[in-house]
Motif scaffolding. Sequence first.
Motif, short mmCIF file in Angstrom:
data_model
loop_
_atom_site.label_atom_id
_atom_site.label_comp_id
_atom_site.label_asym_id
_atom_site.label_seq_id
_atom_site.Cartn_x
_atom_site.Cartn_y
_atom_site.Cartn_z
N TRP A 267 7.52 1.53 -6.14
CA TRP A 267 8.04 2.90 -6.21
C TRP A 267 9.35 2.96 -5.45
O TRP A 267 9.61 2.15 -4.57
N ARG B 114 8.69 -5.33 -10.80
CA ARG B 114 7.88 -4.97 -11.97
C ARG B 114 7.70 -6.16 -12.89
O ARG B 114 6.60 -6.40 -13.39
N VAL C 138 1.44 -1.15 -2.75
CA VAL C 138 2.57 -0.61 -3.51
C VAL C 138 3.82 -0.83 -2.66
O VAL C 138 3.86 -0.41 -1.51
N THR D 63 3.38 -3.37 -8.33
CA THR D 63 3.58 -1.93 -8.42
C THR D 63 4.64 -1.58 -7.39
O THR D 63 4.52 -1.94 -6.21
#
Length: 155
Positions: A104, A97, A84, A102
């Motif tokens: 964050w 994306r 991530v 993935t």
Amino acid sequence: MDTLADLAAEYRGLPRRNVTTAAVIEELRHYDLDVSGLGWLEVQHVDGLAELTALVRWMERVSGQKSNHGEATVLAWADVHGAVAVIDDLDARKAARAGGLTVWGVLRVIAEGVRGGRATEYVASGLVDALLASGARYPFAQGGFLEWARKNGLL
């Protein structure tokens, strides 16, 4: 930084590997930012063949002539290693994306720490306010993290 390190130490009860790239550390130093509190991050070089191939691809997607190079290295490393990516640049997150990664933001890491019981909402709000005071740009003013996180389904 110690609080952020504690929040990022695990996810859903499992230990988390926290990695940054040497390019990010170099970029922080270039802007005379203190990196002494980042010892909790494992620093990786993006120099393997698969990583370099991914880096070229991510540089094309997210980097201008003088921007987002650090983000591109993080995305390349995450892409090759199935990780991530945690980056705050909105355009780079959108590109990640769109490229199937993935990704964050730091705010999600903080919210996940609260949800996991590693910090109180009060501590998280204070940390985010400190980040804002140090120049971070988020979609709310000081004191607005908890409301924003609830509105966005993070808390």
